[in-house]
Design an enzyme around this catalytic site. Structure first.
Site, short mmCIF file in Angstrom:
data_model
loop_
_atom_site.label_atom_id
_atom_site.label_comp_id
_atom_site.label_asym_id
_atom_site.label_seq_id
_atom_site.Cartn_x
_atom_site.Cartn_y
_atom_site.Cartn_z
CB THR A 94 45.44 36.11 39.22
OG1 THR A 94 45.31 35.27 38.37
CG2 THR A 94 45.57 35.47 41.34
CE LYS A 129 44.03 37.83 44.09
NZ LYS A 129 45.33 38.12 44.14
CB THR A 130 40.69 35.64 49.42
OG1 THR A 130 40.17 34.57 48.42
CG2 THR A 130 40.00 34.82 49.80
CG ASP A 177 39.42 33.24 43.79
OD1 ASP A 177 39.94 34.55 43.56
OD2 ASP A 177 40.31 32.29 45.02
NE ARG A 183 47.77 32.29 49.90
CZ ARG A 183 46.83 32.46 48.79
NH1 ARG A 183 47.36 31.82 47.37
NH2 ARG A 183 45.65 32.69 48.05
#
Length: 356
Positions: free
Chosen positions: A178, A84-85, A129, A237
């Site tokens: 999330t 997402k980032t 975020d 990640r």
């Protein structure tokens, strides 16, 4: 309030890593987001996986360029570590504009959000975020900013109070969450587009591992890339963090090359098995099988037996076990499945409704 750095369109963001590429850090956290910052894609064409999402964003960007107007507000939702980032940082580079970064918990009052809104330039991006953790007062304050590009500021109190209307430059809000179910309907509906990111396939993760190994200037074999990918739980990640661990192990215990044998030794030390189960996951399953005869067992009882808070089990341990089909949730509690017994190579317990 300390403001986050602004990332500009064609410029690379400044390196600001403590214990990153240039320094040495003895700690290793398997889900530490700082580990993968320098490995993020810089362009949409470099993004691996999430193909349908990327294709829709390409259409979104192309239409925006042709109309020469700011991008519509965008909401990205999905589990942690799926990009997402990354997508939020790629889009401003594609349009050659600026990106400001903040998070929901950091915006405790409307005054915390105001500097970001007043400093937004035409067509720039504001990335929030964990937007579901934004307080209600801040959420209501951002509504007119998103819809009408204005903010209403109240000066004074009581009978002497007056409202000043401030016009803003047209900008784009990118929200990441999330827990999309915790967003209020009015906030969710103000986003023009909503994209859900799902877990990655092994082939996409293998490609990510290969590319990032090249960025880290570390030789890696195809078998080693596969071993890292299948332990990554479908999350880029975690793949990046495991790649760094394998790289450190190869540098310390081998000749610096990441091979199949080196990877297996590295993950044996880290106590991660072939499908990504960690020591805590296996303890959970073994306790459910041996202590509770396979279940059903309540999460509070499991937490007391493992000496781990119940919310930690629900947030960190159970999601992957549920997704892997190793446990089931029932109204009476958690129940182990035959798939878990086969993976752990354990015999079915004598008691427990599932095995009678």
């Amino acid at each position: 309030m300390v403001r986050e750095p602004v990332i500009r369109g064609e410029d690379e963001p400044e390196d600001d890593f403590s214990g990153g590429g240039g320094g040495w850090n003895s700690g290793y956290l398997a889900d530490d987001p700082e580990y993968d910052d320098e490995l993020r894609p810089q362009r949409l064409s470099e993004v691996v996986g999430q193909r349908q999402v990327v294709e829709r964003l390409e259409v979104f960007l192309d239409a925006t360029r042709k109309r020469n107007e700011p991008l519509g507000h965008l909401l990205l939702d999905g589990p942690p570590g799926l990009g997402k980032t990354t997508l939020a940082s790629v889009l401003p580079r594609e349009l050659g504009t600026e990106l400001q970064i903040t998070s929901g918990p950091a915006l405790s009052a409307p005054k915390d959000l105001l500097p970001y809104l007043t400093n937004a330039s035409h067509g720039s991006f504001l990335f929030i975020d964990e937007i579901h953790r934004m307080p209600a007062t801040v959420e209501e304050f951002i509504y007119p900013a998103m819809e009408d590009f204005r903010v209403d500021i109240t000066l004074g109190e009581g009978l002497n109070a007056r409202t000043v209307n401030m016009k803003l430059q047209k900008f784009t809000v990118i929200g990441a969450t999330t827990r999309s179910g915790m967003l209020t309907a009015p906030l969710r509906d103000r986003f023009v587009r909503r994209e859900h990111l799902d877990f990655y396939e092994d082939q996409d993760l293998i490609e990510i591992v290969r590319r990032n190994a090249r960025k880290l200037r570390t030789p890696i074999t195809d078998d080693a890339a596969f071993e890292i990918a299948r332990r990554s739980r479908g999350t880029p990640r975690k793949a990046n963090n495991l790649l760094r661990w394998a790289r450190d192990f190869a540098t310390s215990k081998a000749d610096g090359n990441i091979t199949d044998e080196v990877v297996k030794r590295a993950f044996e030390m880290l106590e991660i098995d072939q499908i990504g189960l960690e020591r805590q996951d296996r303890r959970y399953l073994e306790t459910l099988i041996k202590t509770f005869s396979g279940g059903p067992a309540g999460v509070q009882a499991l937490g007391h037996s493992l000496n781990i808070p119940a919310d930690t089990l629900e947030d960190e341990v159970e999601p992957f076990l549920l997704r892997s089909g190793f446990i089931q949730r029932s109204p009476r509690g958690r129940i182990v499945t035959m798939a878990a017994l086969e993976h752990l190579k354990l015999n079915p317990p004598d008691a427990g409704p599932l095995f009678r």
